[in-house]
Design an enzyme around this catalytic site. Structure first.
Site, PDB file in Angstrom:
ATOM      1  N   ARG A  20       0.831  -1.190   0.000  1.00 21.04           N
ATOM      2  CA  ARG A  20       0.000   0.000   0.000  1.00 21.04           C
ATOM      3  C   ARG A  20       0.880   1.260   0.000  1.00 21.04           C
ATOM      4  O   ARG A  20       0.605   2.238  -0.682  1.00 21.04           O
ATOM      5  CB  ARG A  20      -0.865  -0.046   1.267  1.00 21.04           C
ATOM      6  CG  ARG A  20      -2.038   0.840   1.224  1.00 21.04           C
ATOM      7  CD  ARG A  20      -2.982   0.563   2.378  1.00 21.04           C
ATOM      8  NE  ARG A  20      -3.843   1.738   2.450  1.00 21.04           N
ATOM      9  CZ  ARG A  20      -3.637   2.761   3.244  1.00 21.04           C
ATOM     10  NH1 ARG A  20      -2.641   2.752   4.108  1.00 21.04           N
ATOM     11  NH2 ARG A  20      -4.447   3.808   3.190  1.00 21.04           N
ATOM     12  N   HIS A  60     -17.572  14.588   0.627  1.00 18.16           N
ATOM     13  CA  HIS A  60     -18.291  13.535   1.344  1.00 18.16           C
ATOM     14  C   HIS A  60     -19.785  13.868   1.365  1.00 18.16           C
ATOM     15  O   HIS A  60     -20.156  15.023   1.631  1.00 18.16           O
ATOM     16  CB  HIS A  60     -17.746  13.429   2.779  1.00 18.16           C
ATOM     17  CG  HIS A  60     -18.413  12.349   3.553  1.00 18.16           C
ATOM     18  ND1 HIS A  60     -18.131  11.010   3.336  1.00 18.16           N
ATOM     19  CD2 HIS A  60     -19.387  12.379   4.494  1.00 18.16           C
ATOM     20  CE1 HIS A  60     -18.900  10.280   4.126  1.00 18.16           C
ATOM     21  NE2 HIS A  60     -19.668  11.080   4.847  1.00 18.16           N
TER      22      HIS A  60
END
Ligand code: GRF
Length: 218
Positions: free
Chosen positions: A67, A111
């Protein structure tokens, strides 16, 4: 601030990406959309990039050793292209530290809820399940947490008794498409200053605080 180079990260349909493309094309935003990076080779966002002559890169985490390395490489690709601001537009991953460190307070996310309420996935469904009467959307700078960074701009959107997840999501999305270009414009004008958890907007009047978007009828 000079001409801003923007890198967009998206995983899916890319309607927010499109709202930013449209804002550039109509001259509301004086920035360059330098590159789209996606983790999903089937993302409709890729078609949008192609339709508007924007370079795109498909970078899938499984092609990288870790990652860390994945986000290091994304940061390197963005830096190589002179990107100043990274815009997450439906990028369905938590951003790794190497990218956050490389672009501290220069990564934005949108968001679909009024943070700090209902972070994470399905903000609209969470709002319905909780029973709030007002939800909305939030543009914020990205930090290491999940939807926890300093808030830049918000819009309030009413929840109706007959709303479904889809109808509420669609109403909120209409406001997402307004406030994301607004937030990017404020950044491009050098008007956003982060002071701890607060983002202070230079020269802001009521037109630019999110109150430009009161729920209809209030
Ligand atoms: C939007 O609801 C956004 O708030 C959330 O993911 C969704 C992306 O939609 N972060 P789109 O890909 O921009 O159409």
């Amino acid at each position: 601030m000079g001409h801003l180079e923007i890198g967009v990260l998206a995983s899916g349909r890319g309607s927010n990406f499109q709202s930013i493309i449209d804002a550039v094309e109509r001259g509301y935003l004086q920035v360059s959309l330098r590159v789209l990076v996606t983790d999903n080779p089937a993302a409709f966002a890729i078609d949008r990039a192609k339709n508007h002559g924007i370079e795109h890169l498909v970078m899938r985490p499984k092609e990288f050793a870790s990652r860390e390395e994945y986000f290091e490489r994304i940061a390197a690709e963005l830096k190589r292209r002179g990107v100043d601001l990274v815009v997450l537009a439906g990028f369905m991953r938590i951003v790794g530290k190497p990218l956050i460190d490389a672009f501290r307070h220069r990564i934005m996310n949108i968001h679909p809820a009024l943070l700090p309420s209902f972070p994470g996935l399905h903000g609209q469904r969470q709002a319905l399940d909780y029973g709030v009467k007002i939800s909305g959307c939030t543009v914020h700078f990205v930090d290491e947490g999940m939807d926890t960074g300093p808030v830049i701009i918000q819009a309030a959107v009413p929840v109706r008794d007959d709303d479904t997840e889809d109808s509420l999501s669609a109403r909120i999305l209409g406001f997402e498409h307004k406030i994301y270009p607004e937030a990017i414009r404020l950044f491009s004008e050098g008007r956003l200053n982060v002071a701890g958890r607060r983002v202070l907007v230079k020269g802001a009047d009521i037109e630019e605080t999110g109150l430009t978007h009161p729920p209809a009828g209030l």
